[in-house]
Design an enzyme around this catalytic site. Structure first.
Site, PDB file in Angstrom:
ATOM      1  N   GLN A 181       0.830  -1.205   0.000  1.00  0.00           N
ATOM      2  CA  GLN A 181       0.000   0.000   0.000  1.00  0.00           C
ATOM      3  C   GLN A 181       0.867   1.259   0.000  1.00  0.00           C
ATOM      4  O   GLN A 181       0.665   2.159  -0.822  1.00  0.00           O
ATOM      5  CB  GLN A 181      -0.908  -0.027   1.243  1.00  0.00           C
ATOM      6  N   CYS A 241      -6.604   4.339   1.745  1.00  0.00           N
ATOM      7  CA  CYS A 241      -6.193   3.065   1.145  1.00  0.00           C
ATOM      8  C   CYS A 241      -7.386   2.236   0.681  1.00  0.00           C
ATOM      9  O   CYS A 241      -7.218   1.344  -0.140  1.00  0.00           O
ATOM     10  CB  CYS A 241      -5.351   2.268   2.139  1.00  0.00           C
TER      11      CYS A 241
HETATM   12  N1   CP Z   1      -6.247  -1.368   0.473  1.00  0.00           N
HETATM   13  C1   CP Z   1      -6.357  -2.697   0.496  1.00  0.00           C
HETATM   14  O1   CP Z   1      -5.407  -3.427   0.801  1.00  0.00           O
HETATM   15  O2   CP Z   1      -7.581  -3.168   0.151  1.00  0.00           O
HETATM   16  P1   CP Z   1      -8.107  -4.672   0.362  1.00  0.00           P
HETATM   17  O3   CP Z   1      -8.193  -4.881   1.851  1.00  0.00           O
HETATM   18  O4   CP Z   1      -9.460  -4.692  -0.295  1.00  0.00           O
HETATM   19  O5   CP Z   1      -7.138  -5.619  -0.273  1.00  0.00           O
HETATM   20  N1  NVA Z   2      -5.983  -0.721   8.420  1.00  0.00           N
HETATM   21  C1  NVA Z   2      -6.850  -1.497   7.566  1.00  0.00           C
HETATM   22  C2  NVA Z   2      -6.335  -1.486   6.162  1.00  0.00           C
HETATM   23  C3  NVA Z   2      -7.149  -2.246   5.166  1.00  0.00           C
HETATM   24  C4  NVA Z   2      -6.559  -2.241   3.793  1.00  0.00           C
HETATM   25  C5  NVA Z   2      -6.958  -2.923   8.097  1.00  0.00           C
HETATM   26  O1  NVA Z   2      -5.941  -3.475   8.506  1.00  0.00           O
HETATM   27  O2  NVA Z   2      -8.066  -3.456   8.127  1.00  0.00           O
END
Ligand code: CP
Ligand code: NVA
Length: 315
Positions: A139, A271
């Site tokens: 990310q 994200c």
């Molecule tokens: N941002 C991200 O990693 O999305 P997902 O959790 O959908 O893979």
């Molecule tokens: N901080 C979030 C990011 C998801 C892409 C999680 O870990 O759920």
């Protein structure tokens, strides 16, 4: 091109030097341009297989790696939380040893960060961290590429993360510290668990790049930000805390008022997945400053650069 990255893994955002991030960005730009010209399909990973282990749900990570492997001529194997029982049905080290003999790379999304570390130790093939409780290095790679694409030179820019000091914040902190991007984390008191784990390492990296790193509980610290970044208030695995967190985090919502305090050309990033109306409003997410979907798209291009460099030697 600089030295080969064949056989490398990406476990933490601190694994790459500034020069290596630069190499990734150049390759990402090249791969993206080819897709836009309708020439995105190559055969550089023909006959190669990426095992994708998911202990948590995913949309972007799964789709970007699967599509990325297909565009590079290879194959991706999706293993759901119920399929292999890593660390339960058999040890993580044994899974690594087996997959390392059958596959050309492993991507894993896990709870305990130690599991991706262990996979990399025993697999003998490249391992990519597709999110752990501690970090999300794919990310932050795609995110800093996105900022570079929008703004050019990254050095001296100011990224302000607003919300939970979580895995995404920790990876951004390490990447910004490596690349000379100043970063402020604005978080409710006590919600800085993951950034605390990497703070000392980030400060050390920042000494080399001259980045400044700041931590505060004051939402007004968005003033002058070139980038405002937010993420969910309760991450995967913290669902039971979501209600209690919602009250505490309310003053940290990224809304039009908060955005108006930043630089007038500020980029707004998330994200995803987003909880619209909680950490970010519809108005901001769909507004003129938002680059959240460019950011999501760049996961594909950036991760293709990882696959090409780690597995196919970038040819
Ligand atoms: N941002 C991200 O990693 O999305 P997902 O959790 O959908 O893979
Ligand atoms: N901080 C979030 C990011 C998801 C892409 C999680 O870990 O759920």
């Amino acid at each position: 091109m600089a030295r080969s990255m064949k056989g490398r893994s990406l476990i933490s955002s601190a694994d790459f030097s500034a020069e290596e991030y630069q190499m990734m960005f150049e390759m990402t730009a090249d791969l993206k341009r080819r897709v836009k010209m309708g020439e995105g399909h190559t055969q550089i990973l023909r006959g190669r297989t990426l095992a994708m282990i998911f202990e948590k749900p995913s949309a972007r990570t799964r789709v970007s790696f699967e599509v990325g492997m297909a565009q590079l001529g290879g194959h991706a194997l999706y293993l759901s939380p119920n399929d292999i029982g890593m660390g339960k049905r058999e040890s993580t080290a044994d899974i690594a040893r087996v997959f390392g003999r059958m596959c050309d790379g492993i991507m894993a999304r896990v709870f305990e960060h130690e599991k991706v570390v262990e996979l990399a130790k025993y697999a003998g093939v490249p391992v990519i961290n597709g999110l752990s409780n501690d970090e999300h290095p794919c990310q932050s790679l795609a995110d800093l590429y996105t900022i570079h694409e929008q703004r050019g030179d990254l050095r001296g820019l100011h990224l302000v993360f607003v919300g939970d000091g979580n895995n995404v914040a920790a990876s951004l902190l390490l990447t910004c510290a490596t690349l000379g991007v100043n970063m402020t984390v604005i978080h409710p008191n006590g919600y800085d668990v993951e950034i605390k784990k990497v703070e000392a390492q980030a400060r050390q990296l920042a000494e080399g790049s001259k980045a400044t790193l700041n931590f505060t509980t004051e939402p007004d610290a968005v003033r002058g930000a070139d980038v405002i970044y937010t993420d969910v208030w309760a991450s995967m695995g913290q669902e039971a805390e979501a209600e209690a967190r919602a009250k505490l985090f309310a003053p940290y919502q990224v809304n039009s008022e908060l955005v108006s305090k930043a630089d007038r050309n500020v980029l707004v990033m998330h994200c995803l997945p987003a909880h619209r109306g909680s950490e970010i409003t519809d108005e901001v997410m769909d507004g003129p400053h938002s680059v959240v979907f460019a950011q999501a798209e760049n996961r594909l291009h950036a991760q293709k650069s990882l696959l090409a460099l780690f597995i196919a030697n970038g040819q």
